[in-house]
Design a protein around this motif. Sequence first.
Motif, PDB file in Angstrom:
ATOM      1  N   ASP A  66       0.810  -1.216   0.000  1.00 27.91           N
ATOM      2  CA  ASP A  66       0.000   0.000   0.000  1.00 27.91           C
ATOM      3  C   ASP A  66       0.847   1.271   0.000  1.00 27.91           C
ATOM      4  O   ASP A  66       0.369   2.330  -0.402  1.00 27.91           O
ATOM      5  CB  ASP A  66      -0.914   0.025   1.232  1.00 27.91           C
ATOM      6  N   THR A  67       2.081   1.161   0.475  1.00 31.78           N
ATOM      7  CA  THR A  67       2.929   2.341   0.611  1.00 31.78           C
ATOM      8  C   THR A  67       4.181   2.167  -0.243  1.00 31.78           C
ATOM      9  O   THR A  67       4.973   1.239  -0.020  1.00 31.78           O
ATOM     10  CB  THR A  67       3.341   2.553   2.082  1.00 31.78           C
ATOM     11  N   ILE A  68       4.340   3.051  -1.216  1.00 33.43           N
ATOM     12  CA  ILE A  68       5.423   2.947  -2.197  1.00 33.43           C
ATOM     13  C   ILE A  68       6.305   4.184  -2.118  1.00 33.43           C
ATOM     14  O   ILE A  68       5.810   5.323  -2.125  1.00 33.43           O
ATOM     15  CB  ILE A  68       4.864   2.837  -3.635  1.00 33.43           C
ATOM     16  N   PHE A  69       7.611   3.967  -2.071  1.00 31.75           N
ATOM     17  CA  PHE A  69       8.557   5.084  -2.160  1.00 31.75           C
ATOM     18  C   PHE A  69       9.244   5.053  -3.523  1.00 31.75           C
ATOM     19  O   PHE A  69       9.789   4.031  -3.939  1.00 31.75           O
ATOM     20  CB  PHE A  69       9.626   5.011  -1.067  1.00 31.75           C
ATOM     21  N   CYS A  70       9.227   6.203  -4.197  1.00 30.79           N
ATOM     22  CA  CYS A  70       9.995   6.388  -5.430  1.00 30.79           C
ATOM     23  C   CYS A  70      10.601   7.780  -5.350  1.00 30.79           C
ATOM     24  O   CYS A  70       9.876   8.762  -5.166  1.00 30.79           O
ATOM     25  CB  CYS A  70       9.121   6.245  -6.665  1.00 30.79           C
ATOM     26  N   LEU A  71      11.915   7.881  -5.474  1.00 29.36           N
ATOM     27  CA  LEU A  71      12.580   9.157  -5.255  1.00 29.36           C
ATOM     28  C   LEU A  71      12.026  10.255  -6.153  1.00 29.36           C
ATOM     29  O   LEU A  71      11.718  11.354  -5.690  1.00 29.36           O
ATOM     30  CB  LEU A  71      14.085   9.005  -5.486  1.00 29.36           C
ATOM     31  N   LYS A  72      11.901   9.967  -7.434  1.00 32.86           N
ATOM     32  CA  LYS A  72      11.398  10.957  -8.382  1.00 32.86           C
ATOM     33  C   LYS A  72      10.019  10.556  -8.896  1.00 32.86           C
ATOM     34  O   LYS A  72       9.525   9.460  -8.644  1.00 32.86           O
ATOM     35  CB  LYS A  72      12.376  11.104  -9.551  1.00 32.86           C
ATOM     36  N   LEU A  73       9.427  11.453  -9.619  1.00 32.85           N
ATOM     37  CA  LEU A  73       8.065  11.295 -10.124  1.00 32.85           C
ATOM     38  C   LEU A  73       7.912  10.001 -10.918  1.00 32.85           C
ATOM     39  O   LEU A  73       8.725   9.683 -11.793  1.00 32.85           O
ATOM     40  CB  LEU A  73       7.734  12.496 -11.015  1.00 32.85           C
ATOM     41  N   LEU A  74       6.863   9.236 -10.606  1.00 37.72           N
ATOM     42  CA  LEU A  74       6.560   8.033 -11.368  1.00 37.72           C
ATOM     43  C   LEU A  74       6.257   8.396 -12.817  1.00 37.72           C
ATOM     44  O   LEU A  74       5.669   9.442 -13.103  1.00 37.72           O
ATOM     45  CB  LEU A  74       5.374   7.294 -10.751  1.00 37.72           C
ATOM     46  N   GLN A  75       6.629   7.511 -13.716  1.00 33.56           N
ATOM     47  CA  GLN A  75       6.494   7.752 -15.145  1.00 33.56           C
ATOM     48  C   GLN A  75       5.347   6.931 -15.738  1.00 33.56           C
ATOM     49  O   GLN A  75       4.834   5.995 -15.103  1.00 33.56           O
ATOM     50  CB  GLN A  75       7.815   7.424 -15.841  1.00 33.56           C
ATOM     51  N   PRO A  76       4.919   7.259 -16.960  1.00 34.97           N
ATOM     52  CA  PRO A  76       3.731   6.614 -17.554  1.00 34.97           C
ATOM     53  C   PRO A  76       3.753   5.096 -17.558  1.00 34.97           C
ATOM     54  O   PRO A  76       2.691   4.467 -17.456  1.00 34.97           O
ATOM     55  CB  PRO A  76       3.719   7.183 -18.980  1.00 34.97           C
ATOM     56  N   GLN A  77       4.936   4.482 -17.658  1.00 37.35           N
ATOM     57  CA  GLN A  77       4.974   3.014 -17.694  1.00 37.35           C
ATOM     58  C   GLN A  77       4.505   2.388 -16.385  1.00 37.35           C
ATOM     59  O   GLN A  77       4.220   1.187 -16.335  1.00 37.35           O
ATOM     60  CB  GLN A  77       6.386   2.519 -18.037  1.00 37.35           C
ATOM     61  N   ASP A  78       4.418   3.186 -15.327  1.00 34.26           N
ATOM     62  CA  ASP A  78       3.953   2.678 -14.035  1.00 34.26           C
ATOM     63  C   ASP A  78       2.465   2.925 -13.786  1.00 34.26           C
ATOM     64  O   ASP A  78       1.896   2.348 -12.847  1.00 34.26           O
ATOM     65  CB  ASP A  78       4.731   3.336 -12.887  1.00 34.26           C
ATOM     66  N   TYR A  79       1.851   3.776 -14.563  1.00 36.81           N
ATOM     67  CA  TYR A  79       0.498   4.230 -14.235  1.00 36.81           C
ATOM     68  C   TYR A  79      -0.507   3.088 -14.109  1.00 36.81           C
ATOM     69  O   TYR A  79      -1.367   3.104 -13.215  1.00 36.81           O
ATOM     70  CB  TYR A  79       0.011   5.243 -15.270  1.00 36.81           C
ATOM     71  N   ASP A  80      -0.417   2.095 -14.985  1.00 39.64           N
ATOM     72  CA  ASP A  80      -1.382   0.993 -14.937  1.00 39.64           C
ATOM     73  C   ASP A  80      -1.178   0.102 -13.713  1.00 39.64           C
ATOM     74  O   ASP A  80      -2.101  -0.604 -13.294  1.00 39.64           O
ATOM     75  CB  ASP A  80      -1.275   0.141 -16.209  1.00 39.64           C
ATOM     76  N   MET A  81       0.032   0.132 -13.134  1.00 38.90           N
ATOM     77  CA  MET A  81       0.309  -0.710 -11.961  1.00 38.90           C
ATOM     78  C   MET A  81      -0.142  -0.048 -10.665  1.00 38.90           C
ATOM     79  O   MET A  81      -0.332  -0.726  -9.645  1.00 38.90           O
ATOM     80  CB  MET A  81       1.809  -1.020 -11.884  1.00 38.90           C
ATOM     81  N   ILE A  82      -0.309   1.262 -10.679  1.00 37.04           N
ATOM     82  CA  ILE A  82      -0.706   1.974  -9.464  1.00 37.04           C
ATOM     83  C   ILE A  82      -2.153   1.633  -9.130  1.00 37.04           C
ATOM     84  O   ILE A  82      -3.049   1.738  -9.966  1.00 37.04           O
ATOM     85  CB  ILE A  82      -0.560   3.495  -9.649  1.00 37.04           C
ATOM     86  N   ARG A  83      -2.399   1.231  -7.886  1.00 36.49           N
ATOM     87  CA  ARG A  83      -3.741   0.858  -7.459  1.00 36.49           C
ATOM     88  C   ARG A  83      -4.442   2.024  -6.754  1.00 36.49           C
ATOM     89  O   ARG A  83      -3.798   2.864  -6.124  1.00 36.49           O
ATOM     90  CB  ARG A  83      -3.686  -0.344  -6.515  1.00 36.49           C
ATOM     91  N   ASP A  84      -5.738   2.082  -6.872  1.00 37.01           N
ATOM     92  CA  ASP A  84      -6.514   3.125  -6.210  1.00 37.01           C
ATOM     93  C   ASP A  84      -6.221   3.142  -4.710  1.00 37.01           C
ATOM     94  O   ASP A  84      -6.161   2.081  -4.069  1.00 37.01           O
ATOM     95  CB  ASP A  84      -8.010   2.891  -6.427  1.00 37.01           C
ATOM     96  N   GLY A  85      -6.022   4.335  -4.172  1.00 39.08           N
ATOM     97  CA  GLY A  85      -5.864   4.497  -2.740  1.00 39.08           C
ATOM     98  C   GLY A  85      -4.472   4.254  -2.199  1.00 39.08           C
ATOM     99  O   GLY A  85      -4.263   4.370  -0.982  1.00 39.08           O
ATOM    100  N   GLN A  86      -3.515   3.905  -3.042  1.00 41.44           N
ATOM    101  CA  GLN A  86      -2.159   3.694  -2.551  1.00 41.44           C
ATOM    102  C   GLN A  86      -1.537   5.014  -2.093  1.00 41.44           C
ATOM    103  O   GLN A  86      -2.009   6.106  -2.419  1.00 41.44           O
ATOM    104  CB  GLN A  86      -1.271   3.083  -3.641  1.00 41.44           C
ATOM    105  N   MET A  87      -0.464   4.885  -1.320  1.00 42.36           N
ATOM    106  CA  MET A  87       0.312   6.046  -0.915  1.00 42.36           C
ATOM    107  C   MET A  87       1.623   6.061  -1.692  1.00 42.36           C
ATOM    108  O   MET A  87       2.330   5.044  -1.751  1.00 42.36           O
ATOM    109  CB  MET A  87       0.606   6.037   0.589  1.00 42.36           C
ATOM    110  N   ILE A  88       1.943   7.199  -2.293  1.00 42.08           N
ATOM    111  CA  ILE A  88       3.184   7.377  -3.035  1.00 42.08           C
ATOM    112  C   ILE A  88       4.013   8.424  -2.305  1.00 42.08           C
ATOM    113  O   ILE A  88       3.564   9.557  -2.103  1.00 42.08           O
ATOM    114  CB  ILE A  88       2.918   7.832  -4.485  1.00 42.08           C
ATOM    115  N   ILE A  89       5.230   8.053  -1.911  1.00 42.87           N
ATOM    116  CA  ILE A  89       6.116   8.944  -1.169  1.00 42.87           C
ATOM    117  C   ILE A  89       7.343   9.247  -2.015  1.00 42.87           C
ATOM    118  O   ILE A  89       7.919   8.348  -2.631  1.00 42.87           O
ATOM    119  CB  ILE A  89       6.559   8.298   0.165  1.00 42.87           C
ATOM    120  N   GLY A  90       7.755  10.502  -2.034  1.00 47.06           N
ATOM    121  CA  GLY A  90       8.971  10.878  -2.758  1.00 47.06           C
ATOM    122  C   GLY A  90       8.934  12.345  -3.125  1.00 47.06           C
ATOM    123  O   GLY A  90       8.167  13.131  -2.570  1.00 47.06           O
TER     124      GLY A  90
END
Length: 313
Positions: A66-90
């Motif tokens: 549920d909680t994902i850290f990525c230093l920089k902004l996630l890119q389009p290739q990740d968008y389909d993997m992101i689930r509703d309601g997750q937390m993105i930190i970075g």
Amino acid sequence: MKLGFVKPTYPSEQRVALLPEHITDDYENELVIETGFGANLGISDAEYEKKGCRIDTRENIFKTLDTIFCLKLLQPQDYDMIRDGQMIIGWTHPTGSGTEFYKNIACKKKLKVIDLDNIYPTAHLGDLHIPVPFIKKNFVWKNSFYAGVASTQHALFHFGLYPNSDTKVAILASGSVSQGAYSYISKYNVDLRLFYRKTMNEFYETIGDYDIIINGIEVDGTVDHIITEEQLKQVKRGCLVIDAAADAGNAIEGTRYMSIADPMYEKDGLYFYEVNNAPSLLYRNTSFEISKSFSEWVYKKDVSRFWSLFPED
């Protein structure tokens, strides 16, 4: 809680945000690390496993945590993997370089977004923008210092200039970014002036005198531009304008982001440097500083404290 780390795929980003040497026994989170996370620094997966981390694929991290850290902004290739309601930190910058991601992806998927801004770390959810009270201001100032160094160094290289005592330089602000810029540019023994918020009127009066203008002030759309398009008309033709704060369109009106591979553009006889991950050029220095500071203020303590910032559904 579990905290998943995925490699940033932002163009030319090479920093490694967590080093094994900073993972200590008092971590309160289970760390799940993407395969190959430390490859840019020659760090094997086994070194993370020795510290108690679990190694997994990028796909599984997005699928199961549920909680994902990525230093920089996630890119389009990740968008389909992101689930509703997750937390993105970075460094998500919802009001800056990450505006489109926030509007088009984060809001639609009701993501809880933690922007680890060095000065104003903030939690975002839709129209909610909540200051993060448990991270101190300027907690990763050394990365900002290296931003000033790297931006200035990189811009001069691409501009093809070796400055000398005849080169007139203005540096705006006295924060960590500007200190880094000063540390680097002063080695050339240039004709240098520093301007602070209280002396900006004097800068505006002399704005046409400089061969290089380095901005270290980030406004992020919250206050007026530091330099307006009208004021740019008074700048000497051929001047190199380095926005070391990387606040495109906000600090310096009308500017746009470029990339490490193509960092500069010319407009109306002026040359603009605008790169928002320039510290990655010094990725060995900055990886250490980020890992050390983020471990203390972000990774180590239970990430449920970030979730508690938001109202219950």
